[in-house]
Design a protein around this motif. Sequence first.
Motif, PDB file in Angstrom:
ATOM      1  N   LEU A  80      10.902 -90.853   9.465  1.00 61.44           N
ATOM      2  CA  LEU A  80      12.288 -90.764   9.939  1.00 61.44           C
ATOM      3  C   LEU A  80      12.392 -89.860  11.174  1.00 61.44           C
ATOM      4  O   LEU A  80      13.068 -90.190  12.143  1.00 61.44           O
ATOM      5  CB  LEU A  80      13.147 -90.232   8.793  1.00 61.44           C
ATOM      6  N   VAL A  81      11.714 -88.739  11.147  1.00 64.81           N
ATOM      7  CA  VAL A  81      11.829 -87.799  12.267  1.00 64.81           C
ATOM      8  C   VAL A  81      10.929 -88.219  13.431  1.00 64.81           C
ATOM      9  O   VAL A  81      11.248 -87.975  14.597  1.00 64.81           O
ATOM     10  CB  VAL A  81      11.503 -86.360  11.802  1.00 64.81           C
ATOM     11  N   ALA A  82       9.810 -88.882  13.125  1.00 65.18           N
ATOM     12  CA  ALA A  82       8.869 -89.249  14.188  1.00 65.18           C
ATOM     13  C   ALA A  82       9.451 -90.295  15.136  1.00 65.18           C
ATOM     14  O   ALA A  82       9.048 -90.363  16.291  1.00 65.18           O
ATOM     15  CB  ALA A  82       7.567 -89.772  13.585  1.00 65.18           C
ATOM     16  N   ASP A  83      10.404 -91.094  14.667  1.00 58.55           N
ATOM     17  CA  ASP A  83      11.054 -92.079  15.537  1.00 58.55           C
ATOM     18  C   ASP A  83      12.363 -91.466  16.039  1.00 58.55           C
ATOM     19  O   ASP A  83      13.254 -91.154  15.245  1.00 58.55           O
ATOM     20  CB  ASP A  83      11.326 -93.366  14.744  1.00 58.55           C
ATOM     21  N   ILE A 240      21.854 -80.323  19.718  1.00 59.42           N
ATOM     22  CA  ILE A 240      20.474 -80.447  19.224  1.00 59.42           C
ATOM     23  C   ILE A 240      19.658 -81.284  20.199  1.00 59.42           C
ATOM     24  O   ILE A 240      20.069 -82.380  20.578  1.00 59.42           O
ATOM     25  CB  ILE A 240      20.457 -81.097  17.828  1.00 59.42           C
ATOM     26  N   ASN A 241      18.505 -80.763  20.581  1.00 61.55           N
ATOM     27  CA  ASN A 241      17.564 -81.573  21.354  1.00 61.55           C
ATOM     28  C   ASN A 241      16.715 -82.396  20.393  1.00 61.55           C
ATOM     29  O   ASN A 241      16.757 -83.618  20.407  1.00 61.55           O
ATOM     30  CB  ASN A 241      16.703 -80.684  22.258  1.00 61.55           C
ATOM     31  N   GLU A 242      15.958 -81.721  19.539  1.00 69.84           N
ATOM     32  CA  GLU A 242      15.144 -82.485  18.588  1.00 69.84           C
ATOM     33  C   GLU A 242      14.744 -81.616  17.407  1.00 69.84           C
ATOM     34  O   GLU A 242      14.869 -80.398  17.428  1.00 69.84           O
ATOM     35  CB  GLU A 242      13.906 -83.081  19.274  1.00 69.84           C
ATOM     36  N   LEU A 243      14.231 -82.301  16.379  1.00 68.46           N
ATOM     37  CA  LEU A 243      13.790 -81.638  15.141  1.00 68.46           C
ATOM     38  C   LEU A 243      12.274 -81.703  15.053  1.00 68.46           C
ATOM     39  O   LEU A 243      11.660 -82.657  15.526  1.00 68.46           O
ATOM     40  CB  LEU A 243      14.328 -82.394  13.922  1.00 68.46           C
TER      41      LEU A 243
END
Length: 360
Positions: A80-83, A240-243
Amino acid sequence: MKPELKRVWVLGAGQLGAMLKHAAQPLGIDLRPVDIELDANLPLEPDDVITAEREQWPSTKATDQLAAHPNFVNQDVFGLVADRVSQKQLLDRLNLATAPWQLVEHADTAASLHAQYGERVLLKQRSGGFDGRGQHWLVENQSSAIPDGWHHKVIAEQAIAFDEEVSVVGVRNAAGECHYYPLALNRHQDGILTVTLAPLARLQNLQNEAESMLGKVMHELEYVGVMAMELFRVGERLLINELAPRVHNSGHWTQAGASISQFEYHVRATADLPLAPAIIKHNSVMINLIGIDYNLAWLALPGAEVFWYGKEVRAVRKVGHINFCMADKAQLVNSLRQLQSTLTDWYQPALDWAISELER
Ligand code: ATP
Ligand code: MG
């Protein structure tokens, strides 16, 4: 009598895996990083716990075995986070502010993206990018075009005119208990993290908001372990930029600056050991060593805690970092000045910036 401690396997044997192992050792935890290229069977036990130092890995005997283990912590989170598409959709669903974005569809052109997002649009690969790689700026009136083969493989983001980049690193255990480090201030150069400073009194007014944003994500995902959230500060707002569903480069300062480092927190949470609030010590600075040879002069700098990753030195590659945590700001600045004289021209603006932030 020794309590039953879980054995922890880490998917990936880079520097993050090595630093997790380093943090696990004093806890009495047997933690084993596994090279993602390893094509052999591992002696996994039913009670072992699996975690990862990265979001993606190739399929090998070892990685398939680890990924299929019932105790693979956060198993559903990595995909989920990788995409970037599903990651952004998650943030949208939680009503958390990000840069306006879309998946680049087959019908999109640079012109249609500029019409939607303005003069500057950043294309980011949906997956696999890091340290600013896999990104491309579209700038209106510079006859920019979407590169061949990028449709559907990238998202487009509006350019954010941020004041600065900050990040929050937190931990959650299976019972839902969370702890957070103070916001860290990050400086990137050529798309790669160069310096982190924490804590900063002037960022304290944003701490609650940052914690609540990261907390929402961690609770929604029933996340266990350390997660980092990269943010843009725009005035008094955070976007938020990214997780990152793992220990993160902008949390390396905690090895020197906190009673529990992010690596130890991750080990504690995944092995289901008690957490505690991490006590923050003094002013910390982390400098990434990027594409530079090991210099023994660093070991002679007062306060320097050197981490050398033992990797082959290549341009724009992170090969180590140096932490400082000192109560006396003047001494810290003095050490940074000495460090500066051992570094290449590329570093000079980043070190000048760090010193000016400390003296602000
Ligand atoms: P990381 O090394 O953290 O994995 P990454 O390559 O995955 O980085 P991002 O963090 O998305 O990529 O972007 C790298 C840098 O590019 C950011 O730290 C920021 O400086 C800049 N950047 C990213 N998105 C935007 C945006 N929408 N507007 C302006 N600058 C941006
Ligand atoms: Mg990033």
